[in-house]
Structures are given as structure tokens and as C-alpha cells.
Design an enzyme around this catalytic site. Structure first.
Site, short mmCIF file in Angstrom:
data_model
loop_
_atom_site.label_atom_id
_atom_site.label_comp_id
_atom_site.label_asym_id
_atom_site.label_seq_id
_atom_site.Cartn_x
_atom_site.Cartn_y
_atom_site.Cartn_z
N GLU A 37 1.09 -1.26 -0.07
CA GLU A 37 -0.16 -0.18 0.06
C GLU A 37 1.01 1.22 -0.02
OE1 GLU A 37 -2.51 0.42 3.26
OE2 GLU A 37 -3.51 2.23 2.11
N ARG A 263 4.67 -12.82 9.68
CA ARG A 263 5.97 -11.36 9.42
C ARG A 263 7.34 -11.09 10.08
NH1 ARG A 263 1.65 -7.59 9.01
NH2 ARG A 263 2.76 -5.57 9.22
N LYS A 273 3.39 0.27 9.60
CA LYS A 273 4.30 1.18 9.85
C LYS A 273 3.28 2.83 9.78
CE LYS A 273 3.35 -0.48 5.43
NZ LYS A 273 2.57 -0.25 3.82
#
Ligand code: ATP
Ligand code: MG
Length: 550
Positions: A37, A263, A273
Site C-alpha cells: 500500500e 511477519r 507503518k
């Protein structure tokens, strides 16, 4: 050879891919995608996903899309798109002509939503956010049906068309899938597919006043691109039934499997983020590319190489176990890479003046040294020598402990690639601090042709005062004080002493060479800063060796 072959590693995803190939399920080969994104810079966690997606496909002669997941114009920006492309390319991966955006598919996504409405599988709902939350139920209680759930198809189609035409304000309506408000999986309790958001989009401008949600968009993009293995992180495991529901209920002839892996977490840093944004926006760091950041841009500015990051990703492997990797592993990978390729140079970080009293005061000579002890291809450099030099302050002491291998009054050391010197006198200021040394050199002790017969205590680095270049040296420590910083205590856990600047001096060939990365002998690996002039960033220390000031 691929990273995977190099380390002999394999993992459950590669095993699955190989099985799919062997069983003839992939007539068109392996196709993967990396779907960032564009709402921030990429970090080392993304590198894991990039290496996996591009790696898995490349190993099988397949293809990988770089697809921007740009469904939330509020948070996204073209500057992130460009930064992400630069970082993926820098890491060594090539998407060829497979650069796509979720927004490329907005027309298809809209048409599929109309199909779902026609099939009675989606409806326009007027509950506001708060009501929606109340109706959704909890992990232990089922949800309740929206009063709009049985709205007639024709009315849904009309309202959805008017949402799309921009007739309604943000939040007035949403389009929801009609699945099951009693599902134990909250993701299936009539999830939102579209919301009204009258915000310009960085690519589609004002064309769309409604935007599809990630869950609805992602699976359809995967299907349209023919993604054979949709690899994502574990937090999407609970979303998989929705991924499958959407594809099962629209008319596409391709249904990728979603496969989850854990992750990457790294000690002493954060990867979310949201938190990285706070570090930047609140000024805790100098920017996304601050050399202390776990971003690709930060690691690059710090002196990391793509090879070292890929090696790190190969070594951590791919599993379903969540864990936090030690920073030592990342540092091991960059050291191993730089050890074999970084030219050696000399830099004095905390200079102490040395005058060679028996060397011609206005004379000098040019010595030479190889750039690398083992890599002859790197060639060599000239090393000016004169009566006026700098050594590292820490390489001298007036009261040496037993076995001291550096310089002290009356003792000898070799200046690397040059002569043996003896310390004859110590100059001090009024406070008693050592400010300079007077030494004599042994003229017959020149490196490589030493006939002096003297065995010096040790070898130290130095820089010629006249030709050396003053530089700023930046040393970095961990950005956080604790190995597992958490969102709530985040600001109190920041290591405010994580950057230290020194004025040092480097031998002239280092700046003249055009190289960016060096091992400053006995000090560490450094990289020329890409922005600030005459500034070197310490990439990583030399393990088990002396560091000035340590
Ligand atoms: P956020 O921190 O906002 O949750 P994100 O991780 O969702 O960000 P994306 O841009 O959506 O960021 O991520 C792109 C891809 O990278 C996704 O497929 C995601 O699963 C993967 N990814 C993100 N972070 C990690 C990580 N720490 N380890 C491995 N893969 C990751
Ligand atoms: Mg995401």
C-alpha cells in the site's frame, strides 16, 4: 544461484509450489505479486515478502507483479509509489511490465459488485459506523442483521449507482456482502465492500466517490492477474474465508489460494507503518531514510547492500511462527558481505596529533597499500606520510595495563603500512590532558623492508595531517532501548542517544576513490552519506575488535 539454493533452504511455501508444479496444476507457470500500500516507505519486513514473492516465482521461471494496493486515497501518496519502486529495484528485483494498481481494476470491481447485488449477495446499508459496530456482535456473541439486509435488489442497484454517481455524503451508505451475521468469523459478518469517500485519488482523480475495501479488492486483483499463490502475512488468516467467498461468488475463472506466513519482527526496532510514521512525523528521526530506520531507504543510507538484505531474508526463512529476529543476524549478513568487498582505508575518529621529531619537517614521502588484503582486483592506493600525523586518541595511554598493544611513553608501535615509532614525550594542556605526542621513527623499519630488528607492541592506524581530509563521522546505536518496543510506550522506549557525531580525519584516497563503502581499519564499516557532504555513516562495527571510545 538463488539465495535459496545458496543456503540450501526450503520452506513450506516452496514445497507447496513445487507440488503444484509436479501435479500439473500450473500450466502457465508460477505467478506471484508483491502488493504494497503506497502509504509509507518499505521496511525490512517488506523485504522478506519481496524476496519471497519474487524469489519463489524466479526460481520456477515464473513472473511477479508489483501491484500497488491503492484503495485508500486518504493515506496514500505518489511519493511513496516512487520510493517503493526504487526500493524494490534496488533490492535487485524486476517486475518487467507487470506494474499494476488496484485502481486499474476499479471498473471491474464495480461491475462485480453489481453482480453480487443482482445475485442477492450484497446490499446497501445505511447503518453508521457506530451502529454497525453494535450490530456486529463480539467474539462470543453473534451479530444482528442490519435493518437494510433484505432491501430489494432493484433498490440496492439504484442506491449503489447513486453512491457511485456521488449523490451521497461520506458515510451515508456502504455496500456490504450478505454472508452471515452469526458466523463465528467476524470477517464474514456482512463485511463492507464499498464505502463513500469523496476524496481525490492519486491516480483516478475525482472519478470515483466510492472506494472498495482491501478484502474485496485484493482477491479480485489476484484472480484477474492469474496469481497462482497469493502469499500474505498471518494476520490475514482469518480473512481467508472472505477471500474465498468473494471469488466463489463472482464470475471469475481463476481462484488463487491464499497462503499465510509469519511477519518479520526485528529486535530493537518497530515495523508497523503507523509507528514508523510517528517516528518521522514527530521528528524522532530525520526522515524515512534516517540511517537508524528499519526502512530499505534507511538501511541503504546506512550502507547496507541489497546482497546482505537478501542473504538475511534467505537465512530467516519462511515459517508460520511469529518471532523477533536478533539484530545480530542482520549485522552478521552485512559484515560478511562487506568483509569480502569493501576497500580498506584509514580514518582517525578522535585525532591525537603526533610529531615525528627525527623526520624532515618539510619533507614527506608516498607509501602505498592495497585496498584489500585478499582482493587484488581492488588495486591499491597512495598513502602520504610526513612528520605530522594523527593517531586515535584511544591508541595512546600514559599508564598501560599489562599486555597493552598500543602506544605509551617509551614504547614502540608500527604505523600500519609505514614505520615503527617510539613515543618520546607527551604534551599536555593546563588541565593535564594529553594534547600531542612527540615520537621518533626508525628509518629502517619501513613496512615491507624492515631491517630494524625491533618488535613493536602492536600496529595502529593513522592519517597524515597535511593531506588527510576532515570529515564528519556518524555512529549509530539502536533506535530503541528495549528489544520489543510496543505501541503504547513507544516514545519512552526511544534511544535518544542513538546518533553521535565526531569530527575525524580520513586518508585522502578514500574521498578521491569514488567508492562509497569502506572498512576503516580497526574501526568499522562505513559508507559515505548520500546527502551530506564529507560525512561517513557507520554501517556496522567490526566484531570483536576495538572501537574508539568504547
Ligand atoms: P501496516 O504496518 O500498515 O500493517 P502492511 O504491512 O500491511 O503495513 P503493506 O504495504 O500492505 O503494509 O504490505 C505489503 C506486503 O508486505 C503485504 O503482503 C504484507 O503482508 C507484507 N509485509 C508487511 N510487513 C511485513 C513483515 N513485517 N514481514 C513480512 N511481510 C510483511
Ligand atoms: Mg496492508
Amino acid at each position: 544461484m538463488t539465495d535459496q539454493e545458496k543456503t540450501g533452504g526450503t520452506d513450506f511455501i516452496r514445497a507447496r509450489v513445487r507440488r503444484d508444479i509436479d501435479e500439473g496444476r500450473l500450466p502457465h507457470g508460477v505467478v506471484t505479486r508483491f502488493p504494497p500500500e503506497p502509504n509509507g516507505y518499505l521496511h525490512i519486513g517488506h523485504a522478506k515478502s519481496i524476496c519471497l514473492n519474487f524469489g519463489v516465482a524466479a526460481e520456477q521461471g515464473g513472473a511477479t507483479y508489483l501491484r500497488f494496493d491503492d484503495t485508500n486515497p486518504l493515506k496514500e501518496d505518489d511519493r511513496y509509489v516512487e520510493a517503493i519502486k526504487q526500493d524494490v529495484r534496488w533490492l535487485g528485483f524486476d517486475w518487467g511490465d507487470r506494474l499494476t494498481h488496484a485502481s486499474d481494476y476499479f471498473p471491474q470491481l464495480y461491475a462485480f459488485a453489481q453482480d453480487l447485488i443482482r445475485a442477492g449477495k450484497a446490499y446497501v446499508c445505511s447503518l453508521d459506523q457506530e451502529q454497525m459496530r453494535a450490530y456486529r456482535g463480539t467474539l462470543t456473541e453473534p451479530g444482528r442483521n442490519s435493518p437494510d439486509r433484505n432491501r430489494p435488489v432493484a433498490e440496492n442497484l439504484d442506491l449503489f449507482a447513486r453512491m457511485r454517481a456521488g449523490e451521497f455524503a461520506d458515510g451515508a451508505y456502504v455496500l456490504r456482502a450478505r454472508i452471515d451475521m452469526a458466523s463465528p468469523n467476524i470477517n464474514l459478518r456482512d463485511p463492507v465492500l464499498y464505502r463513500i469517500r469523496k476524496v481525490a485519488h492519486q491516480r483516478t482523480g475525482d472519478e470515483w466517490p466510492i472506494y472498495p475495501t482491501y478484502d474485496y479488492t485484493h482477491c479480485i486483483c489476484d484472480a484477474l492477474e492469474g496469481i497462482t499463490h497469493s502469499l500474505c502475512t498471518l494476520e490475514f488468516e482469518d480473512h481467508r474465508p472472505l477471500y474465498d467467498w468473494v471469488l466463489d461468488n463472482i464470475n471469475v475463472n481463476f481462484h488463487p489460494p491464499q497462503i499465510e506466513f509469519s511477519r518479520l519482527g526485528l529486535e530493537y526496532t518497530v515495523m508497523s507503518k503507523r509507528l514508523l510514521h510517528r517516528l518521522v512525523d514527530d521528528g524522532h528521526v530525520a526522515g524515512w531514510d534516517d540511517p537508524r530506520m528499519p526502512t530499505i531507504a534507511g538501511l541503504r543510507r546506512r550502507g547496507y547492500t541489497p546482497e546482505a538484505i537478501r542473504e538475511f531474508c534467505a537465512r530467516i526463512g519462511v515459517t508460520k511462527q511469529d518471532n523477533r529476529i536478533e539484530m545480530d543476524l542482520l549485522e552478521f549478513c552485512i559484515r560478511a558481505d562487506l568483509e569480502s568487498r569493501a576497500p580498506r582505508g584509514m580514518a582517525v575518529l578522535d585525532p591525537l596529533k603526533v610529531t615525528i621529531t627525527n623526520y624532515p619537517a618539510h619533507g614527506g614521502e608516498t607509501l602505498s597499500a592495497a585496498w584489500h588484503p585478499k582482493v587484488a582486483d581492488l588495486g591499491g592506493r597512495e598513502l602520504p606520510f610526513s612528520a605530522s600525523l594523527y593517531i586515535e586518541r584511544d591508541d595512546f595511554t600514559e599508564s598501560p595495563p599489562k599486555g597493552y598493544k598500543r602506544l605509551s611513553p617509551g614504547e614502540t608501535v608500527r604505523l600500519r603500512y609505514a614505520y615503527i615509532i617510539r613515543c618520546d614525550a607527551v604534551q599536555k594542556d593546563a588541565q593535564g590532558n594529553v594534547v600531542a605526542l612527540e615520537c621518533s621513527y626508525l628509518p629502517d623499519s619501513r613496512s615491507g623492508e624492515d631491517t630494524s630488528g625491533v618488535k613493536p607492541k602492536g600496529v595502529i592506524h593513522w592519517v597524515d595531517a597535511g593531506s588527510g581530509v576532515p570529515v564528519t563521522i556518524r555512529n549509530f546505536e539502536r533506535l530503541f532501548l528495549v528489544p520489543d518496543p510496543d505501541g503504547d510506550n513507544f516514545t519512552r522506549q526511544i534511544n535518544t542517544a542513538s546518533v553521535a557525531e565526531h569530527r575525524g580525519i580520513v586518508e585522502p584516497a578514500v574521498l578521491a576513490s569514488g567508492e562509497a563503502r569502506f572498512q576503516f581499519e580497526r574501526v568499522g564499516y562505513f559508507v559515505k552519506d548520500s546527502v551530506l557532504a564529507e560525512t561517513f555513516n557507520r554501517t556496522v562495527s567490526l566484531r570483536d575488535t576495538y572501537t574508539p571510545g568504547a
